[in-house]
Scaffold this active site. Structure first.
Site, PDB file in Angstrom:
ATOM      1  CG  HIS A  29      49.740  31.997  51.475  1.00 12.01           C
ATOM      2  ND1 HIS A  29      48.657  30.540  52.256  1.00 12.01           N
ATOM      3  CD2 HIS A  29      49.377  32.286  50.069  1.00 12.01           C
ATOM      4  CE1 HIS A  29      48.663  30.417  50.442  1.00 12.01           C
ATOM      5  NE2 HIS A  29      49.185  31.163  50.110  1.00 12.01           N
ATOM      6  CG  HIS A 264      52.216  35.423  48.897  1.00 11.89           C
ATOM      7  ND1 HIS A 264      50.678  37.175  49.085  1.00 11.89           N
ATOM      8  CD2 HIS A 264      51.007  34.472  48.367  1.00 11.89           C
ATOM      9  CE1 HIS A 264      49.318  36.359  48.802  1.00 11.89           C
ATOM     10  NE2 HIS A 264      49.722  35.229  49.077  1.00 11.89           N
ATOM     11  CD  GLU A 418      24.206  40.751  38.591  1.00  9.81           C
ATOM     12  OE1 GLU A 418      25.440  41.203  38.581  1.00  9.81           O
ATOM     13  OE2 GLU A 418      23.509  42.314  37.567  1.00  9.81           O
ATOM     14  CG  HIS A 480      19.685  38.422  29.793  1.00 13.60           C
ATOM     15  ND1 HIS A 480      20.704  39.491  28.235  1.00 13.60           N
ATOM     16  CD2 HIS A 480      19.018  39.963  30.381  1.00 13.60           C
ATOM     17  CE1 HIS A 480      20.656  40.134  28.101  1.00 13.60           C
ATOM     18  NE2 HIS A 480      20.109  41.142  29.460  1.00 13.60           N
TER      19      HIS A 480
END
Lengths: 684, 684
Positions: A29, A264, A418, A480
């Site tokens: 890149h 890119h 998280e 869960h």
């Protein structure tokens, strides 16, 4: 201020090294390095303090390239400033076994702080690095001894700005008022799909303002070195907020395709590379050219960094004399050593001790060791009371102005985030003076899979306190209850997955997690109570697996983990009473650690000739590595009181015994080889 | 406007049902239902159109409870409005096999649109539902026939607001100007760790403004029903932006612990429950009480919904007459049926056809089937050119004002937002008129693990086009090379993981993914070219596994997937020439589908008595299910040209043959039982 032609020559040298390396590799890149070379030059040469001869200098400024695909920018800088990264290394860009891989890898390349490339991670790592600094300064700085005052700088692009993990971390950084964190947003309007207007039209600076950041915009990042410098200086002057500078740049600056997606992720065409070189005043026929005056310029700054380290070392020597205990503590932490005798503080249990949930056993470990392990920084993603991650007298890590904590606090409230918790922990671990432990439900460690993977790849000692580890969590139900989670992380290289069966195994898990300096650990812990087992000791536990109940002339081995070990032991009696079968039980709390034991030991645990049944109340995937037959749960769980859920799926002594009998029958007369006997070794 | 005592009686009925159900279950979250009952009452009774007698009414307004732990709010509403959810079901809250599990599950409970609980997911699902509506309206609405005009409403709390997946989705929704989406943010200042000031102090509305949303704040969500109604009406009137209403409420309103964390995740104490009942004018000694006038009030609204559906049905009948083709198409889509004969469009290959990357083969599938499958909505997380997810003449799904697409467009630019892409696809699939397919690198499906898990749990037909599926991606290196990813998703119940070896297998993968209406699929596809195999056919492929090369009296079976199958076939000759061994090769593109084949077929593929070696260039975890020995990669990969990376790790005909020989030697004289022979069946 006062930039000269030499500065531009240096900037263009960086750009052309990126052009040449991607061209030679025929991969990579060039766009971001060409667009960000100006800001990189200003930042590295005017602001950052570092010593290329010692990339580990403790008070160095940290730099993170969150848009890691632009790594030729960073490799070029590392080379030019004199890190142990040669021009040949640049020529080996993206080649097997080079130190210049396709994305920056902290473990392998000097001067790379954290492993980036998966977007958004580096940004969140930087938040962790900044927290690490703020905490270290609060703990160790004393009047006359500003041992820690480094800044953390992070470059990020549109891709990182879109990723949720970075959004989470930005919100946390704003809340924490991290004035030592300066982020530079490469606003080049291009992502892989082309113009960002196809998917990303939000007002990024306004969003960061909403998070509580100080924001600036430099509109001409291609030319305005003075503007860049002023903005960074201003950001440094703002002490009570993290800063973001939106820098509008032209991706692939200088290329015929500049400002387009074409530059890119693909090398420039050969003729384009030539015209860029001409445009920048370089010989179009030459490659990998570094003018000596550019080396000289950067060497000068590098030697200033070396001098800064020398001054710091002198200061630290005086500090160690004046503040003996703190000085020794910091020296020890920087050496990644744990305090002498710390492990004696780990709780030890007798079989007669009361049954407890392993999340409570984990809490006891933290309670007992936190004083002797001052580098331990605990926290939770908004499940403190459920994860039991906070010792009684813990102080929150918070800006003192909030009046609910201190910079020296050792408990981090990550919020319901998280993924960024995982990535921030990677940054914390990389900072070098703390060991992060973070809690959530095991099921939601999956939200952070991208970060856990990078913990493992970059050898970060990060500890996940992953409670509510199975259908045993009961009423919260299938949304869960983990089924696939342990298989997932067991399949991840260099990741210790622990599922302790009782108190001593929980202590063993912590012992292993804390002493494995280059490996993350996931500790899967129960919500429900577990009895203390007969043969469980820390010494047995840290082998990763051991015989929990031995039996001579056994007909069957049952191998199990965590909450099912005690049920398996109860099944012994059922198997004897109902089927006259003799059963031995193995507890295998950590596969990765067990796999590292000598083959001889492994065969003692899993002897030849005995059919083996594994029992674990989640996916059976992978268990045939240690067993001939598997009893598990290859479906989603159920919402209800946990004993009823266990009963529904037959994880009872009777349910296990039934499958034990079927296993023995199936192997009657066959004397099967131990599952650990293999035809060949795996590559590692 | 004009709310009366009856409205408050209804609101308090909802609150008390939540109190009673959590108290009876001794588990659950009363706080959010008690705080959000007023807004739920206003929204459901004044704004939403739905027919409890037919929860699937196509043009119903959609409701999502993103803070799914508050599900007693939703269960109470469903019961009161007359869905097939009885008072006994409420009494069975959080019990095994009830339809009122601990978090809302779409597959099991009538009236639940999407499965929520894992925070942030529902919010992103709602964005998908809103996209589904906008697209459906654009495709099917005609003058005089506004068949689709429903709104999507989503409640979310602080937890969802913190999660990155919701941030990503909010940015997307703002970009897409989804005027049909109305989000209500329960600003109650409490999360599990207590006051949100400990971790979450950003300005949420300002952030949403930055995303391009219309924002409002109702400051007294506990009492101001008129204000709530006015705000929702205003949000409906804003047609060119999604709307968020910040509603400041008191969690656990009425409880002695209202406004504290104590009422978030625990039932009220018995005496507290009593005082709440008294406060609300209910008999403190009674439980699960619903005043008849509350039933009557809600029944009235429900019957208006039934009438609305009847009117819609009449309109649709006329439409089907007037717009035959479109009418038949919509009816077919709503019935979840694929068009007659669509599968004939799947590309078929001969062994002599050229080698191609399976990502290109996947592109060919999309190119060939998109016309006959108008419900297919493709997209990518900013990797369009790499994932090859866009057929040639695709139109982007974009607001027409952007001039770069149309609402009827079938290509979605998700941005670099894998997690929300997954969650948005779940919403799209749940909407009922489209089949979403989304591309990213296989490694980054892990970023979306939370969403993939819910696709599987909630039976959503979502297709992941997961390219760059191994170290075969080459230069991008270990940060991008999956090792653990297939094991992870193979361990996930109800998830088809496909790794096709060539063109026909790729077509088979799509066939299976598209026809499996209740199962998500992850298609792992290569960057590198693959030859077309001899025995590969769509018919073989859709069995999940088949014999690619048969041999009589074979000494060895090699089982493999994807890019390694052709290398394994090359190894046959090496094994014969160097070791005089006869080898057969099995291609096993999808474990889940193979496992569903008759045992007899499975044993033909993996016969007894032949040692079996698996070959797959990633974690070996799980492979002992189908093989005695495993050749894989239980470490991270390397950055370099892909053939060199393959060579480094010995994934060559010679490297495979070497391990084949060791396998045969190891089992000499043993005639091992087929790996698919098992002592007992797994519970499903």
């Amino acid at each position: 201020m006062g930039y000269s032609d030499l500065d531009w020559k240096a900037i263009n040298t960086i750009r052309l090294l990126a052009v040449d390396a991607t061209l030679k590799a025929n991969s990579g890149h060039p766009g971001a390095p060409m667009g960000m070379a100006p800001v990189a030059h200003v930042l590295f040469n005017k602001f950052m303090t570092f010593n290329p001869k010692n990339p580990d200098y403790a008070n160095r400024d940290r730099f993170v390239l969150s848009n890691g695909h632009g790594c030729m920018l960073q490799y070029a800088l590392l080379h030019l400033f004199g890190y142990a990264l040669s021009l040949d290394d640049l020529k080996n860009f993206r080649q097997v076994d080079s130190i210049t891989p396709g994305h920056p890898e902290a473990h392998d390349t000097p001067g790379i702080e954290v492993t980036t490339g998966p977007l958004g991670q580096g940004f969140a790592n930087a938040v962790g690095l900044a927290i690490g600094q703020a905490h270290t300064a609060a703990v160790f700085n004393k009047p006359g001894y500003e041992l820690s005052n480094n800044h953390t700088y992070v470059f990020f692009g549109d891709g990182c700005a879109m990723e949720g993990v970075a959004s989470e971390a930005a919100s946390t950084a704003g809340h924490l008022q991290l004035g030592n964190l300066i982020a530079i947003y490469d606003d080049n309007h291009i992502s892989i799909d082309g113009d960002t207007k196809c998917a990303f039209t939000e007002d990024v600076l306004k969003r960061f303002e909403a998070y509580g950041w100080h924001t600036q915009h430099v509109t001409d990042g291609d030319h305005d070195l003075d503007g860049i410098e002023a903005a960074i200086q201003k950001a440094k002057d703002v002490k009570d907020k993290p800063s973001v500078i939106k820098l509008t740049t032209t991706i692939g600056f200088g290329s015929k395709l500049q400002g387009t997606g074409g530059v890119h992720g693909n090398p420039l065409k050969a003729d384009d590379a030539k015209q860029v070189k001409e445009k920048f005043g370089f010989n179009p026929e030459e490659s990998f050219v570094v003018p000596q005056e550019v080396y000289d310029l950067y060497n000068k700054h590098a030697s200033e960094g070396a001098a800064a380290e020398q001054a710091w070392n002198d200061l630290f020597k005086k500090y160690q004399a004046e503040h003996k205990e703190l000085g020794a503590d910091l020296a020890r932490r920087l050496a990644k050593k744990l305090p002498e005798g710390w492990a004696k503080k780990l709780p030890v249990y007798k079989p007669t001790d009361s049954a407890q949930a392993s999340r409570k056993l984990s809490e006891k470990v933290l309670e007992d060791i936190h004083e002797v392990l001052p580098e331990l920084l605990s926290g939770s993603a908004d499940l403190t009371g459920s994860n039991n991650t906070r010792w009684k007298n813990a102080v929150d890590f918070q800006p003192p102005s909030t009046k609910i904590g201190e910079w020296s606090g050792r408990y981090l409230r990550y919020g319901v985030r998280e993924h960024s918790m995982g990535a921030i922990m990677n940054g914390l671990a990389a900072y070098g003076t703390v060991i992060p432990a973070g809690g959530t439900f095991l099921n939601f460690v999956s939200y952070a899979a991208g970060a856990v993977r990078l913990s493992a790849l970059s050898h970060q000692r990060v500890i996940w306190v992953a409670t509510h580890d199975s259908i045993g969590l009961g009423e919260d139900g299938p949304t869960h209850q983990p089924i696939e989670t342990l298989a997932h992380f067991r399949a991840l290289p260099n990741c210790q997955v622990w599922r302790p069966a009782d108190g001593n195994e929980t202590s063993a898990a912590y012992y292993s997690a804390l002493t494995s300096t280059g490996t993350p650990s996931v500790l899967a812990l129960t919500r429900q109570n577990l009895p203390q087992l007969e043969n469980s000791t820390i010494e047995n536990g840290i082998k990763g697996g051991y015989v929990a109940v031995e039996a001579e002339n056994a007909d069957l081995t049952i191998v199990s983990t965590g909450s099912e070990v005690a049920i398996a032991i109860e099944a012994i009696k059922v198997l004897k009473d109902q089927h006259n079968l003799t059963t031995r039980v193995v507890s295998l709390p950590c596969w990765e650690v067990f796999d590292a034991q000598p083959k001889e030991y492994q065969l003692k645990v899993f002897p030849d000739g005995i059919p083996t049944l594994s029992v674990e109340v989640m996916s059976t995937l992978g268990w045939s590595k240690y067993s001939h037959e598997q009893f598990g749960l290859n479906r989603f769980g159920a919402s209800g009181p946990y004993l009823e859920v266990y009963k529904k799926f037959e994880f009872t002594p009777e349910g296990i015994a039934k499958r034990g009998k079927l296993t023995v029958d199936f192997y009657k007369g066959l004397k099967p080889r131990s599952p650990v006997n293999r035809a060949f070794q795996q590559l590692i």
